[in-house]
Design a protein around this motif. Structure first.
Motif, short mmCIF file in Angstrom:
data_model
loop_
_atom_site.label_atom_id
_atom_site.label_comp_id
_atom_site.label_asym_id
_atom_site.label_seq_id
_atom_site.Cartn_x
_atom_site.Cartn_y
_atom_site.Cartn_z
N GLY A 79 17.07 17.93 4.35
CA GLY A 79 16.47 16.98 5.27
C GLY A 79 15.19 16.38 4.74
N LEU A 80 14.39 17.20 4.04
CA LEU A 80 13.13 16.71 3.48
C LEU A 80 13.38 15.67 2.40
CD1 LEU A 80 10.05 17.01 3.54
CD2 LEU A 80 10.27 18.80 1.80
N MET A 81 14.46 15.83 1.64
CA MET A 81 14.79 14.84 0.62
C MET A 81 15.07 13.49 1.27
SD MET A 81 15.27 13.74 -2.38
CE MET A 81 14.83 15.30 -3.15
N GLY A 82 15.84 13.48 2.35
CA GLY A 82 16.09 12.22 3.06
C GLY A 82 14.82 11.63 3.63
N TYR A 83 13.93 12.47 4.17
CA TYR A 83 12.68 11.97 4.74
C TYR A 83 11.77 11.38 3.68
CZ TYR A 83 8.13 11.93 7.02
OH TYR A 83 6.91 11.55 7.48
N ILE A 84 11.70 12.02 2.50
CA ILE A 84 10.84 11.51 1.43
C ILE A 84 11.32 10.14 0.97
CG2 ILE A 84 10.18 11.89 -0.98
CD1 ILE A 84 10.08 14.86 -0.39
N ILE A 85 12.62 9.97 0.83
CA ILE A 85 13.14 8.67 0.39
C ILE A 85 12.89 7.59 1.44
CG2 ILE A 85 15.24 7.43 -0.24
CD1 ILE A 85 16.30 10.01 -1.45
N MET A 86 13.11 7.90 2.71
CA MET A 86 12.88 6.91 3.76
C MET A 86 11.39 6.63 3.99
SD MET A 86 15.81 5.86 4.65
CE MET A 86 15.40 4.93 6.12
N SER A 87 10.52 7.50 3.48
CA SER A 87 9.08 7.25 3.62
C SER A 87 8.61 6.06 2.79
CB SER A 87 8.29 8.49 3.22
OG SER A 87 8.47 8.80 1.84
N ALA A 88 9.49 5.53 1.92
CA ALA A 88 9.13 4.32 1.18
C ALA A 88 8.84 3.16 2.13
CB ALA A 88 10.25 3.94 0.22
N ILE A 89 9.46 3.17 3.31
CA ILE A 89 9.22 2.11 4.29
C ILE A 89 7.79 2.19 4.79
CG2 ILE A 89 9.92 1.23 6.54
CD1 ILE A 89 12.71 2.25 5.97
N GLN A 90 7.30 3.40 5.05
CA GLN A 90 5.93 3.56 5.50
C GLN A 90 4.93 3.17 4.42
OE1 GLN A 90 5.13 4.28 8.53
NE2 GLN A 90 6.99 5.12 9.41
N ILE A 91 5.27 3.48 3.17
CA ILE A 91 4.38 3.12 2.06
C ILE A 91 4.29 1.60 1.92
CG2 ILE A 91 4.03 3.32 -0.43
CD1 ILE A 91 5.47 6.01 -0.31
N ALA A 92 5.44 0.93 2.01
CA ALA A 92 5.43 -0.54 1.94
C ALA A 92 4.63 -1.13 3.10
CB ALA A 92 6.87 -1.06 1.97
N GLY A 93 4.78 -0.56 4.29
CA GLY A 93 4.00 -1.04 5.43
C GLY A 93 2.52 -0.85 5.23
N SER A 94 2.11 0.25 4.57
CA SER A 94 0.69 0.47 4.29
C SER A 94 0.15 -0.59 3.35
CB SER A 94 0.49 1.87 3.70
OG SER A 94 0.93 2.87 4.59
N PHE A 95 0.92 -0.95 2.32
CA PHE A 95 0.50 -2.00 1.41
C PHE A 95 0.29 -3.32 2.14
CE2 PHE A 95 2.87 0.24 -2.29
CZ PHE A 95 1.79 1.11 -2.43
N ILE A 96 1.24 -3.67 2.99
CA ILE A 96 1.17 -4.95 3.70
C ILE A 96 0.03 -4.93 4.72
CG2 ILE A 96 2.43 -6.51 5.23
CD1 ILE A 96 5.00 -5.60 3.90
N ASP A 97 -0.11 -3.85 5.47
CA ASP A 97 -1.16 -3.77 6.48
C ASP A 97 -2.54 -3.86 5.87
OD1 ASP A 97 0.41 -3.70 8.68
OD2 ASP A 97 0.38 -1.55 8.96
N PHE A 98 -2.70 -3.26 4.70
CA PHE A 98 -4.01 -3.31 4.04
C PHE A 98 -4.38 -4.74 3.65
CE2 PHE A 98 -6.72 -3.03 0.26
CZ PHE A 98 -7.76 -2.24 0.75
N GLN A 99 -3.42 -5.50 3.19
CA GLN A 99 -3.68 -6.88 2.82
C GLN A 99 -3.85 -7.78 4.04
OE1 GLN A 99 -4.47 -6.27 -0.61
NE2 GLN A 99 -3.86 -8.41 -0.57
N MET A 100 -3.13 -7.50 5.11
CA MET A 100 -3.22 -8.32 6.31
C MET A 100 -4.47 -8.03 7.13
SD MET A 100 0.70 -8.32 7.75
CE MET A 100 0.21 -9.21 9.21
N GLY A 101 -5.04 -6.86 6.96
CA GLY A 101 -6.16 -6.46 7.79
C GLY A 101 -5.76 -5.66 8.99
N PHE A 102 -4.50 -5.18 9.02
CA PHE A 102 -4.00 -4.38 10.13
C PHE A 102 -4.18 -2.88 9.89
CE2 PHE A 102 -0.71 -7.48 12.13
CZ PHE A 102 -1.77 -8.28 12.54
N ALA A 103 -4.88 -2.52 8.83
CA ALA A 103 -5.02 -1.10 8.50
C ALA A 103 -5.77 -0.33 9.58
CB ALA A 103 -5.70 -0.92 7.16
N ILE A 104 -6.59 -1.03 10.37
CA ILE A 104 -7.36 -0.35 11.41
C ILE A 104 -6.58 -0.25 12.72
CG2 ILE A 104 -9.57 -1.06 10.45
CD1 ILE A 104 -9.68 -3.29 12.50
N ALA A 105 -5.40 -0.85 12.76
CA ALA A 105 -4.60 -0.87 14.00
C ALA A 105 -3.35 -0.02 13.82
CB ALA A 105 -4.22 -2.30 14.37
N ASN A 106 -3.54 1.24 13.45
CA ASN A 106 -2.41 2.13 13.28
C ASN A 106 -1.87 2.59 14.63
OD1 ASN A 106 -2.70 1.90 10.55
ND2 ASN A 106 -3.73 3.87 10.27
#
Length: 257
Positions: A79-106
């Motif tokens: 299960g952890l293997m599946g969760y680690i792979i799907m966490s790429a979505i959260q990482i991509a969202g962090s990249f985008i939020d940081f550039q948009m200025g949404f990093a403070i609105a978690n």
């Protein structure tokens, strides 16, 4: 009546692996799903799987305790293997939020209970709906069912395999590569927007660039995400495929294959 009541020692081992798998695997580990539903699903699935496993009744002794710990570890790792792979979505969202200025609105992630990026949570819900649309939850259940072909109940996993460290490094590399693919269109566009705003600030000093730039970056980001939505869906589909194959490959490596 005896055929309907499983042997307790074998049934317990199946239940431990299925329950541990539901603790970490995406979708089934969401905290929004009531615990009663998870327990009931684990019991029913373990009861069904019990009749498909050809194992002699086991004796409750010291070795049986090790088998219970092994089953829990195997379920958690898969299960952890599946969760680690799907966490790429959260990482991509962090990249985008940081550039948009949404990093403070978690916001709160329903799966982990921790704070997660706003855009990452949007991509996560999109991936969840896409997973249900393509019957990905059935493929996840097939994974735990066929795990006994790679990792039999009476066999301990092979952690000393030389291919295990290579597989882990390859998986992490693929996760960050996919996260970068999802975030690259928005991040590259916002970099050009920042460059244009910087030139404008030098050209027109009277203009308050901080007040003007924030809504411009948000509008451009949503426009780019709307334009690239088809590509995002393709990347999410690729990510789900990698998750299914990643769980299978981990089972094969732990099984000595």
């Amino acid at each position: 009546m005896n055929e309907l009541i499983p042997h307790l020692t074998v049934f317990l081992l199946v239940l431990v692996r299925v329950s541990a798998f539901f603790v970490t695997v995406p979708f089934f580990s969401y905290r929004t799903i009531p615990p009663q539903v998870k327990i009931t699903l684990a019991l029913v699935l373990a009861w069904i799987m019990y009749y498909t496993i050809d194992v002699e009744p086991l004796v409750f002794n010291d070795e049986y305790i090790l088998l219970v710990m092994k089953e829990a570890l195997v379920g958690l790792l898969l299960g952890l293997m599946g969760y680690i792979i799907m966490s790429a979505i959260q990482i991509a969202g962090s990249f985008i939020d940081f550039q948009m200025g949404f990093a403070i609105a978690n916001i709160i992630d329903p799966q982990t209970g921790a704070q997660s990026p706003l855009i990452g949570q949007f991509f996560n819900m999109l991936a969840l709906l896409f997973l249900l649309a393509i019957d990905g939850h059935h493929m996840i259940l097939n994974g735990i069912y066929y795990s006994y072909q790679f990792l039999p109940m009476d066999q301990f996993p092979s952690f000393a395999s030389e291919s295990l460290p290579k597989f882990i490094m390859t998986t992490f590399t693929a996760v960050f590569a996919i996260a970068f693919q999802m975030a690259a269109p928005v991040v590259a566009t916002l970099f050009l927007v920042d460059l244009a705003l910087g030139i404008t600030a030098k050209t027109v000093p009277q203009l308050n660039i901080f007040v003007v730039g924030f809504p411009i970056k948000i509008g451009v980001s949503f426009l780019v995400m709307f334009t690239m939505m088809a590509v995002m869906i393709q990347v999410i589909q690729k990510l789900i495929t990698i998750m299914i194959y990643g769980i299978r490959d981990l089972m094969a490596i732990l099984g000595g294959g």
